[in-house]
Design an enzyme around this catalytic site. Structure first.
Site, mmCIF file in Angstrom:
data_model
loop_
_atom_site.group_PDB
_atom_site.id
_atom_site.type_symbol
_atom_site.label_atom_id
_atom_site.label_comp_id
_atom_site.label_asym_id
_atom_site.label_seq_id
_atom_site.Cartn_x
_atom_site.Cartn_y
_atom_site.Cartn_z
ATOM 1 N N CYS B 196 -25.518 -24.567 21.664
ATOM 2 C CA CYS B 196 -26.261 -25.091 20.507
ATOM 3 C C CYS B 196 -27.618 -25.651 20.914
ATOM 4 O O CYS B 196 -28.376 -26.096 20.064
ATOM 5 C CB CYS B 196 -25.427 -26.139 19.778
ATOM 6 S SG CYS B 196 -25.014 -27.548 20.801
ATOM 7 N N CYS B 218 -19.405 -28.071 20.339
ATOM 8 C CA CYS B 218 -19.209 -26.630 20.460
ATOM 9 C C CYS B 218 -17.773 -26.310 20.827
ATOM 10 O O CYS B 218 -17.192 -25.358 20.314
ATOM 11 C CB CYS B 218 -20.163 -26.045 21.495
ATOM 12 S SG CYS B 218 -21.840 -25.902 20.866
ATOM 13 N N CYS B 297 11.575 -17.833 11.068
ATOM 14 C CA CYS B 297 11.914 -17.684 9.645
ATOM 15 C C CYS B 297 10.715 -17.097 8.917
ATOM 16 O O CYS B 297 9.610 -17.621 9.014
ATOM 17 C CB CYS B 297 12.273 -19.034 9.039
ATOM 18 S SG CYS B 297 12.563 -18.948 7.266
ATOM 19 N N CYS B 398 13.619 19.669 -23.471
ATOM 20 C CA CYS B 398 14.009 20.329 -24.699
ATOM 21 C C CYS B 398 15.530 20.280 -24.811
ATOM 22 O O CYS B 398 16.231 20.556 -23.845
ATOM 23 C CB CYS B 398 13.522 21.782 -24.697
ATOM 24 S SG CYS B 398 14.221 22.752 -26.021
ATOM 25 N N CYS B 401 16.923 24.181 -24.333
ATOM 26 C CA CYS B 401 16.825 24.944 -23.077
ATOM 27 C C CYS B 401 16.542 24.063 -21.866
ATOM 28 O O CYS B 401 16.397 24.563 -20.754
ATOM 29 C CB CYS B 401 15.759 26.024 -23.200
ATOM 30 S SG CYS B 401 14.100 25.345 -23.362
ATOM 31 N N CYS B 411 1.363 15.531 -33.062
ATOM 32 C CA CYS B 411 2.369 14.777 -33.775
ATOM 33 C C CYS B 411 3.717 14.876 -33.087
ATOM 34 O O CYS B 411 3.856 15.533 -32.060
ATOM 35 C CB CYS B 411 2.479 15.254 -35.213
ATOM 36 S SG CYS B 411 3.275 16.862 -35.336
#
Lengths: 219, 622
Positions: B196, B218, B297, B398, B401, B411
């Site tokens: 410093c 420091c 832990c 479906c 199928c 929709c």
């Protein structure tokens, strides 16, 4: 801590012999640009290398962050990002080190590569397998990126496609980047030339926009 | 201490008999004095293991930080006695050798100076710590003379500590009691801290044996940065290239002001004291990490350590599930002592025991599954569940199928591209039943829709199989998460009960016990699904699933009882039922754990995939 870096900033300015310079990049005193000449007697001779320096908050108790702005063909420097593998930038850092001494260490890293502890595995492989060819590439990179004198005899003129491709690899550019700008309608050799000149690296360090590249290409 | 509830026959009677037994059993709680303040009522249920243990349990010990520090001190003293060195040096040597005493002794006997240099205790001979590359003010560092310290008698005992033959008068060892200050000789040029650049004449300078002097400010900043930011327990001297490691007494002298020293900034001092405490914790952590018998832990800010030698070997992990507990509860390892709100602090997630697996990083009890399988399952869940979830939430099949359909707009009147079946996206029922109510389907529970959804689940066998196990696994996990609510609700009920009936606080604890049991069993159930997913088909698996089903049924029954409304007149009956059920659930849980654990010991379980450490499923079939 700022005082410390400033001291060395001035120290570098006063010191004319080492040729090491430190400049501000922007307003911030924590973001600097260091530069030094390539060491004599190495493929980097004659080049001028720039380093991006970021000073962390806890400097000097934590190491400074440095990476090359200039592309360097060196086993311990990433050819893509410029990241540096050097112990003093990591765990061997000492608070006594300064920006100047660190830059000197970088300079000496260019003199003595450590291919066994590589940052860039490709380059390190090149270095260990064929030193001469490595030196050629390093000299070439120094010439095109760091403004070095270049190889002794000049015989490279990009003509055929295959040569141009080699040149992409030789210049360390990404093929994808070259292709991107080539697809805009510029000639390959010109693209390579411009990307090289602008030190382009994709999402790169210098933050070049595509527009900027195109602008350059149109000149 | 084991926290699993074990039941001797006497305890079983307690549940069957009536209240008067409670007082009788109170005496038993005296067996575990330590737990008295923690959960006194729990001791009615709890019996401290009397030498025997279940096959699904492992022997382990919980150690507090101070207990581990004592272990460390024992090691350090042992080394001190053999080598005749200071405790701080012995500690550095042990840390350098990762606490391997035998190797340290071997190496030390071989070449004491080499190892002390390597461990950063002495300056290499000839003492030439590489000088930093620097010019200008830094030269002051090198020229700073340091006063000699009194010679200590330990020199003769430990000759290798001479840093240099030319300076025999210098004390070679580091003494813990001695301040490390290196007062400057009066006549030298003024000291400038090389970091410093402070040259104030009142500067307090410190250095290690290498004589690299820096100001105390420091040093403090450096040590704090190393300890706090890097969690480093071997901190080198600040000089470049100097490999000397700061011994503990030095760090303490920097961070903790000596008694009688002028008081500094209290905030800063508190900060430094915290850093010193953190450093001590780091040393403990390093010790624990170096010892395969110990594990820290993993709960946040808990500083306890568990010792479990039986699970230290990796090979043992295919036969045992080393579920351990550090004994602490709640956050920070400190069970809140506030007696004012005992229910609050002992119930709920915040008060949950620190239970974890000793053998793998899964931070929960994954019994009865062994670590390898548990890890595989968790990995599979991470990899697959996103895709499975996406398919589940974004597509339907479906009903005719079974083609997978993603609806990307429009929709709800769907027409299958493949078979032209017309159906409603909302209820999956045939569109013909919908009439003209096109945009709003209120037919969700119609039979057609239910059938359609059933049909949908018949396909995609492997995904369905996985989802079967995954959903149950996730369901139990979810329930465990919701247990916080259940705890809160139960607490409320317990209060109500005390008001509406003549039951005392201790007498309504059966509710809490039941909730805890449900929570614990859900944990077991959760992992049984992971186990069942990987078990190869056969009688063993059928038996396993029978046990699983019995436990699940018992748990659900008990859960339901807990949710049932409380009326004053049926409280005694409810109490009886809940208590009975709790014991039953406990027994069932024990059966599942016990049977699975013995199965592992007898290598009875066969997997349908290759599991680390087990035989290949194909080979073992032969």
């Amino acid at each position: 801590m700022v005082a410390n870096s400033t001291v060395w900033h001035i120290d570098c300015k006063n010191d004319k012999t080492s040729n090491i310079r430190i400049d501000l990049i922007d307003e911030s005193p924590f973001h600097l640009k260091g530069s030094f000449p390539g060491p004599e007697g190495t493929p980097y001779q004659g080049g001028h290398f720039e380093v991006d320096i970021v000073i962390p908050e806890s400097y000097p108790f934590q190491p400074v962050k440095m990476k090359f702005i200039t592309k360097v063909y060196h086993p311990n420097v990433s050819s893509a990002s410029g990241a540096i593998c050097l112990d003093i930038l990591k765990d061997a850092w000492s608070p006594v080190l300064t920006l100047k001494s660190t830059l000197i260490s970088l300079q000496s890293l260019l003199c003595s590569p450590e291919p066994n502890d590589p940052q860039d595995a490709e380059v390190a492989k090149h270095y260990t397998t064929s030193k001469n060819s490595f030196d050629d590439t390093a000299v070439y990179w120094t010439q095109i990126y760091a403004g070095g004198p270049g190889p002794k005899e000049k015989g490279q003129n990009a003509g055929s496609k295959s040569e141009a491709r080699d040149e992409v690899a030789m210049a360390g550019l990404e093929k994808a980047h070259v292709d991107k700008f080539e697809s805009l309608g510029f000639s390959r050799s010109k693209v390579i030339d411009v990307l090289r000149r602008l030190n382009y690296r994709g999402a790169n360090v210098a933050k070049l926009t595509d527009d900027r590249i195109v602008e350059e290409l149109l000149k | 201490m084991s926290s699993d509830y074990e039941f001797s026959d006497d305890d079983g009677d307690y549940y069957v008999d009536d209240e008067d037994m409670i007082d009788g059993t109170q005496d038993e709680s005296g067996q575990s004095d330590d737990d008295m303040d923690m959960d006194a009522y729990g001791d009615d249920f709890k019996v401290v293991p009397k030498g025997k243990r279940k096959s699904y349990e492992v022997d382990y010990d919980s150690l507090s930080q101070s207990a581990v520090e004592k272990l460390i001190n024992d090691d350090v003293e042992h080394i001190c006695g053999i080598f005749g060195v200071d405790a701080s040096i012995a500690s550095l040597l042990l840390r350098y050798m990762s606490w391997n005493k035998e190797r340290l002794i071997e190496k030390y006997m071989d070449n004491p100076s080499a190892i002390t240099v390597a461990a950063g205790i002495t300056v290499p001979e000839p003492p030439s710590p590489s000088a930093p590359i620097r010019s200008g003010p830094s030269s002051a560092t090198q020229t700073t003379p340091t006063a000699r310290r009194p010679t200590r008698s330990s020199t003769s005992k430990f000759p290798s500590f001479g840093s240099s033959k030319s300076t025999p008068s210098k004390t070679p060892s580091i003494s813990p009691a001695q301040p490390f200050a290196t007062p400057r000789a009066a006549k030298s040029e003024p000291f400038v801290c090389p970091i410093c650049f402070d040259d104030s004449p009142t500067l307090r300078t410190l250095s290690l044996d290498c004589k690299h002097a820096f100001c105390s400010g420091c040093w403090t900043a450096y040590l704090s940065s190393k300890i706090r930011d890097e969690a480093e327990h071997a901190i080198r001297c600040m000089a470049e290239g100097c490999a000397l490691v700061t011994p503990d007494p030095f760090i303490q002298s920097v961070l903790v002001p000596e008694p009688g020293a002028p008081a500094g900034d209290p905030a800063e001092e508190a900060e430094n004291a915290a850093t010193w405490a953190r450093f001590q914790e780091l040393v403990v952590r390093h010790f624990v990490a170096s010892n395969p018998n110990l594990k820290y832990c993993p709960y946040p800010s808990c500083t306890n350590t568990v010792s479990c030698p039986s699970a230290a070997l990796k090979a043992s992990l295919i036969t045992v599930v080393p579920t351990v507990s550090c004994g602490a509860r709640g956050v920070g390892g400190q069970m809140s002592q506030s007696q004012s709100q005992p229910a609050q602090s002992s119930l709920g997630v915040a008060g949950r025991e620190h239970r974890f697996c000793f053998g793998c990083p899964i931070e929960s009890d994954h019994r009865p599954v062994v670590c390898g399988v548990a890890r595989m399952w968790l990995k599979k869940c991470r990899d697959d569940s996103e895709t499975a979830n996406w398919i589940k939430s974004n597509t339907k099949e479906c009903t005719m199928c079974q083609s997978t359909i993603e609806k990307n707009g429009g929709c709800n009147h769907m027409t299958c591209k493949k078979c032209k079946h017309e159906f409603c996206w909302v209820c999956m029922g045939p569109w013909s039943e919908h009439g003209t109510a096109w945009y709003s389907c209120n037919r969700y529970d119609e039979k057609g829709g239910v059938d359609a959804r059933d049909a949908q689940s018949k396909s995609r066998a492997s995904l369905e199989r996985y989802l079967h196990y995954y959903n149950r696994w996730a369901n139990h996990e979810q329930s465990a998460k919701l247990s916080l609510d259940l705890y809160a609700k139960t607490e409320k009920k317990m209060e109500d009960m005390q008001i509406t009936s003549a039951l005392t606080w201790i007498e309504v604890q059966f509710m809490k016990k039941a909730v805890e049991e449900v929570d614990k069993c859900r944990m077991t159930l959760k992992w049984t699904y992971a186990m069942a997913y990987y078990l190869a088909k056969g009688n063993e698996k059928d038996l396993f699933e029978d046990n699983q089903r019995d436990l699940e049924k018992a748990v659900e029954d008990l859960s339901e009882l807990l949710e049932s409304p409380i009326e004053a007149e049926n409280i005694p009956a409810l109490r009886q039922k809940v208590t009975d059920k709790t014991v039953y659930v406990q027994k069932r849980n024990e059966i599942v754990l016990e049977d699975t654990a013995t199965g592992f010991l007898d290598s009875r379980w066969k997997w349908n995939v290759t599991v680390d450490g087990f035989d290949d499923p194909e080979k073992s079939d032969n």
